[in-house]
Design a protein around this motif. Structure first.
Motif, short mmCIF file in Angstrom:
data_model
loop_
_atom_site.label_atom_id
_atom_site.label_comp_id
_atom_site.label_asym_id
_atom_site.label_seq_id
_atom_site.Cartn_x
_atom_site.Cartn_y
_atom_site.Cartn_z
N THR A 176 1.01 -1.66 -0.26
CA THR A 176 -0.01 -0.02 -0.12
C THR A 176 0.60 1.54 -0.37
N VAL A 177 0.14 1.89 -0.27
CA VAL A 177 0.64 3.74 -0.13
C VAL A 177 0.21 4.92 0.02
N GLU A 178 -0.71 4.18 0.82
CA GLU A 178 -1.59 5.59 1.45
C GLU A 178 -1.41 5.84 2.81
N ILE A 179 -1.40 6.63 3.55
CA ILE A 179 -0.73 7.52 3.94
C ILE A 179 -0.87 7.15 5.52
N ASP A 180 -2.36 7.28 5.42
CA ASP A 180 -3.11 6.26 6.75
C ASP A 180 -3.52 4.92 7.29
N HIS A 181 -2.80 5.04 5.88
CA HIS A 181 -2.57 2.39 6.81
C HIS A 181 -1.48 2.76 6.93
N VAL A 182 -0.91 3.51 7.12
CA VAL A 182 0.84 3.59 7.43
C VAL A 182 1.05 3.88 9.07
N ARG A 183 0.68 3.79 9.46
CA ARG A 183 0.62 4.06 11.20
C ARG A 183 1.41 3.46 12.46
N ASP A 184 2.11 2.84 11.55
CA ASP A 184 2.95 2.24 12.84
C ASP A 184 3.23 2.80 14.05
N LEU A 185 3.92 3.98 13.41
CA LEU A 185 5.05 4.92 15.02
C LEU A 185 3.70 6.10 15.87
N SER A 186 2.54 5.99 14.89
CA SER A 186 0.93 6.41 15.85
C SER A 186 0.90 5.91 17.34
#
Lengths: 179, 125
Positions: free
Chosen positions: B90-100
């Motif tokens: 995926t390149v969708e920013i709000d799916h990459v939230r491991d650091l959130s």
């Protein structure tokens, strides 16, 4: 700058051309951030950058204009299109290109625009400068770079090399870490 | 040429870029918006260089440097995007939230199971 500066309205012919190009640049930039098709966004980016290159030409910065055409229109957009292709982005209309915080983004962007435009208009509304052709020609700009700005130029070449190596290391899969 | 025309155009382009960075979800569209913001800065630099008649041509030379840095940034950014896409599809920013700082779902307070770790690299693929 001069005492005989013409008023802000009516615009001079150069300003008419500049306003037209600026309208094209801003309109296509708006389409870049609102279109539903990702490939169209990249192509509208070409229009926006091209119109900006025209703006640079009107502002007598001709070398910067050609560099803009070469690097932005030529290289950057092609790179972006390759990125779109390699990430298998949805070609065609897709509804999920925008995230859920469009309203907040709109508020922030409108606030930014309001603050910047008021500041700029308040600060520079009386400033007029006649355009002298040849100021940004390749000769004078090149002399300036290689006489006065040669140290930043060399530092930039090192940075470009580092970015190149970094991009290669990041995108190759057979160079693993030593773990 | 009134300086206010390029300055206002640059301000508008910058705001459009801000909107794109905040509102877009696809990472490549975010990168495009960043390029728009850099171009707004370039337009300002060129306009003020033309106004101030800098004998060193500082504004236009800095514009060239910014263009080069933008190209380097875009190359690195796309390499990172491709690495993320290889690992996560995926390149969708709000799916990459491991650091959130995620909100723990109710009922599993503090013990929310982490998603299965994705292998960092494909290895010999």
């Amino acid at each position: 700058m001069t005492a005989a500066a013409p008023g802000l309205w009516p615009p001079t012919p150069q300003e008419v051309v500049f306003l037209f190009l600026g309208l094209v640049a801003a309109g296509s930039a708006l389409l870049v951030v609102t279109t539903k098709q990702i490939v169209h966004a990249a192509l509208w980016l070409v229009v926006s950058f091209g119109a900006l290159a025209g703006c640079y030409l009107v502002l007598t910065a001709e070398f910067v204009a050609w560099v803009q055409v070469l690097i932005y229109v030529g290289a950057v957009v092609v790179l972006l299109l390759f990125g779109i292709m390699l990430t298998r982005a949805p070609i065609g209309r897709s509804a999920d290109l925008d995230s859920g915080n469009r309203i907040a983004a709109l508020v922030v962007a409108a606030g930014t625009a309001a603050v910047l435009v008021t500041t700029v208009v308040a600060g520079f509304s009386q400033v007029y400068t006649p355009l002298v052709p040849g100021q940004g020609a390749a000769g004078s700009l090149g002399a300036s770079i290689f006489r006065n700005w040669v140290l930043p130029f060399e530092a930039l070449s090192v940075l470009l090399l580092a970015a190149l190596i970094g991009a290669i290391v990041l995108s190759r899969t057979d160079i693993g870490g030593k773990d | 040429m009134h300086v206010v025309y390029p300055a206002v155009l640059a301000a508008l382009l910058f705001s459009i870029g801000v909107y794109g960075v905040l509102a877009r979800r696809n990472t490549i569209l975010v990168l495009m918006s960043v390029e728009l913001m850099l171009n707004a800065v370039n337009l300002n630099l060129v306009a003020f260089d033309v106004w101030l008649r800098d004998t060193l041509h500082g504004g236009q030379v800095l514009t060239l440097f910014v263009i080069v840095i933008a190209a380097a940034e875009l190359g690195l950014g796309l390499a990172i995007v491709l690495a993320v896409f290889r690992n996560r599809r995926t390149v969708e920013i709000d799916h990459v939230r491991d650091l959130s700082e995620r909100d723990d779902p109710p009922g599993q307070a503090g013990e929310a199971p982490e998603p299965a770790p994705v292998p960092a690299r494909d290895g010999a693929s």
